[in-house]
Scaffold this active site. Structure first.
Site, PDB file in Angstrom:
ATOM      1  CE  LYS A  22      -3.037   0.899   3.554  1.00 56.79           C
ATOM      2  NZ  LYS A  22      -3.073   2.299   4.008  1.00 56.79           N
ATOM      3  CB  SER A 165       5.466  10.398  10.957  1.00 58.38           C
ATOM      4  OG  SER A 165       4.649  10.422   9.805  1.00 58.38           O
ATOM      5  CD  GLN A 167       0.864   8.573   6.874  1.00 55.18           C
ATOM      6  OE1 GLN A 167       0.333   9.489   7.489  1.00 55.18           O
ATOM      7  NE2 GLN A 167       0.255   7.426   6.632  1.00 55.18           N
ATOM      8  CG  ASP A 313       0.624   0.448   9.528  1.00 51.30           C
ATOM      9  OD1 ASP A 313       0.205   1.335  10.294  1.00 51.30           O
ATOM     10  OD2 ASP A 313       1.090   0.695   8.396  1.00 51.30           O
ATOM     11  CE  LYS A 340      -0.659   4.738  12.749  1.00 50.62           C
ATOM     12  NZ  LYS A 340       0.109   5.367  11.662  1.00 50.62           N
ATOM     13  NE  ARG A 387      -2.757  -1.149   8.805  1.00 52.43           N
ATOM     14  CZ  ARG A 387      -2.342  -1.521   7.591  1.00 52.43           C
ATOM     15  NH1 ARG A 387      -2.374  -2.788   7.245  1.00 52.43           N
ATOM     16  NH2 ARG A 387      -1.901  -0.621   6.730  1.00 52.43           N
TER      17      ARG A 387
HETATM   18  C1  S3P Z   1       2.787   5.028   6.198  1.00 54.24           C
HETATM   19  C2  S3P Z   1       3.411   5.394   7.376  1.00 54.24           C
HETATM   20  C3  S3P Z   1       2.887   5.043   8.710  1.00 54.24           C
HETATM   21  C4  S3P Z   1       1.878   3.906   8.638  1.00 54.24           C
HETATM   22  C5  S3P Z   1       0.869   4.120   7.545  1.00 54.24           C
HETATM   23  C6  S3P Z   1       1.564   4.202   6.190  1.00 54.24           C
HETATM   24  C7  S3P Z   1       3.373   5.454   4.915  1.00 54.24           C
HETATM   25  O1  S3P Z   1       2.234   6.176   9.263  1.00 54.24           O
HETATM   26  O2  S3P Z   1       1.232   3.746   9.875  1.00 54.24           O
HETATM   27  O3  S3P Z   1      -0.064   3.046   7.506  1.00 54.24           O
HETATM   28  O4  S3P Z   1       2.984   4.920   3.854  1.00 54.24           O
HETATM   29  O5  S3P Z   1       4.248   6.328   4.942  1.00 54.24           O
HETATM   30  P1  S3P Z   1       3.036   7.349  10.025  1.00 54.24           P
HETATM   31  O6  S3P Z   1       3.872   8.065   9.045  1.00 54.24           O
HETATM   32  O7  S3P Z   1       1.949   8.234  10.577  1.00 54.24           O
HETATM   33  O8  S3P Z   1       3.832   6.691  11.104  1.00 54.24           O
END
Ligand code: S3P
Length: 428
Positions: A22, A165, A167, A313, A340, A387
């Site tokens: 994903k 993070s 993201q 996750d 989340k 999840r």
């Molecule tokens: C992700 C980073 C994680 C993860 C999310 C997907 C990504 O989140 O929990 O399902 O694709 O960069 P965080 O960046 O908030 O830790």
């Protein structure tokens, strides 16, 4: 499908592949839309979250098609101003990465999502993007979506990110592509590095070092022509956990992404006493290989803030395992679970209570006293969280009575085929 009832099972046998990763699918789509040229993406995940990203790519002017070889995205080398708000649906990764990608695109953009996404924290991306010069507004001074991005001139900067993070890190890197001058992200705690690995494939100059990433500003991207997305280690976790719990359990998953930032769950399984074998077959742009696991005795474990980013996750499915293990499991340093798709600590406490297990909530984690045997079973609420729905399913391998999952359709957010795959493996 909305509610699913799973009868107690003893056998779980799975050999095959799982749907595409994903995190990598979101990134591949967004980079392909920003790049000049046509990119064929093979093995991309088709799910509600990643299809939302395809919709956003199309709204930003990229051509999006599907053919036998995968998803084909035709980028124009620049993003077009969208005519309407961009709907990120339930996808936090999409909203945060798109905020970065669009900050310096010279366009007015509105990013919105469903009720759950619009209640999740966005200040964590808004603050670093503002530090790069982005003009972003949102509810409560940018703490929540909808977010409004105004055309802005970005300047490269040295940024220390507020939390571990991927993201947030990715949003800053994507914005930095449009900035004037270099951006340096400092004091980084290791998190999944898919963005850093993919960007050079699109011709970007980026240097990742110990705790630091440097990226040049004013960069054009060009399509690599073709990309292959490996299987998702987070999807695999549910099947591996099921095999670990079954009385007769075996799982062998090939073509699986084994990025070091994503396989903390495999290490946790080992620590719980499970025999798990990893074989890496390819290294670039992402490590890919096969994992094999056979059911065995299952003990408890302790996890702290150092370990949680690499399995954040997977903590719901780890909790399901721990409920059936022998001994105590303690997870701390995982306050992120509270923000989340739902408050996952609360949802897990409700799951445990529903099936007759014991989970004590902590502000930043949980403590579980494993049953060491079978659990009574019962009705579990998914709270609309994919999840939680999938974690509950694996409990049916150690339940005395059926496990009923309310709102099981949430699995479609990331793994639409999950319940069919699960049923086939129980029958196999
Ligand atoms: C992700 C980073 C994680 C993860 C999310 C997907 C990504 O989140 O929990 O399902 O694709 O960069 P965080 O960046 O908030 O830790």
């Amino acid at each position: 499908m909305s509610d699913v009832s799973l009868h107690p099972r003893r056998r779980f046998h799975f050999a095959g592949t799982v749907p595409g990763d994903k995190s990598i699918t979101h990134r591949a789509y967004l980079l392909a839309a920003r790049a000049a040229g046509e990119t064929r993406i093979e093995g991309a995940l088709r799910s509600r979250d990643t299809d939302a990203t395809l919709g956003v790519c199309a709204a930003l002017g990229a051509g999006v098609e599907e053919d036998q070889g995968g998803i084909v995205i035709r980028g124009q080398g620049r993003l077009r101003e969208p005519m309407a708000p961009l709907d990120c649906m339930n996808a936090g990764t999409l909203m945060r990465l798109a905020a970065g990608l669009l900050s310096g695109a010279g366009a007015l953009c509105v990013l919105t999502g469903d009720e759950s996404l619009n209640a999740r924290p966005m200040g964590r991306v808004v603050a670093p993007l503002r530090a790069l010069g982005a003009r972003i507004e949102g509810r409560e001074d940018g703490r929540f979506a909808p977010l409004v991005l105004l055309p802005s001139k970005l300047r490269g900067a040295r940024l220390s990110l507020p939390l571990p993070s991927a993201q947030v890190k990715s949003a800053a890197l994507l914005a930095a592509l449009d900035a004037e001058g270099e951006t340096v992200l400092t004091d980084l705690v290791p998190t999944r590095d898919h963005t850093e690995r993919l960007l050079p494939h699109f011709g970007a100059r980026i240097a990742a070092g110990e705790g630091e990433v440097r990226i040049a500003g004013g960069q054009e991207l060009r399509s690599p022509g073709h990309l292959k997305v490996p299987g998702d280690a987070s999807h695999a976790a549910f099947l591996l956990a099921a095999a670990a719990l079954a009385q007769e359990g075996y799982a062998e998953i090939s073509g699986l992404g084994l990025n070091p930032g994503r396989i903390g769950f495999f290490a946790a399984l080992r620590e719980m006493g499970v025999e798990i074998e990893l074989e890496v077959q390819e290294e670039l742009p992402e490590p890919v290989g096969t994992v094999r696991l056979r059911a065995g005795r299952l003990g408890g474990l302790r996890l702290g803030p150092q370990e949680t980013p690499a399995l954040i996750d997977e903590l719901p499915v780890l909790a399901a395992l721990a409920l059936c293990a022998e001994g105590r499991t303690e997870v701390r340093g995982a306050a992120e679970l509270r923000i989340k798709e739902t408050d996952r600590i609360k949802a897990l406490a409700a799951m445990a209570a529903a099936v007759g297990g014991q989970l004590q909530e902590l502000p930043d984690g949980f403590v579980i006293e494993g049953s060491g045997g079978r659990l009574p079973g019962g009705r579990v609420e998914s709270f609309g969280d994919h999840r939680i729905a999938m974690a509950a399913a694996i409990l049916s391998l150690r339940a005395e009575q059926p496990v009923e999952i309310l709102g099981a359709e949430a699995a479609a957010v990331s793994f639409p085929e999950f319940f069919e795959v699960f049923a086939a493996a129980c029958a196999g």
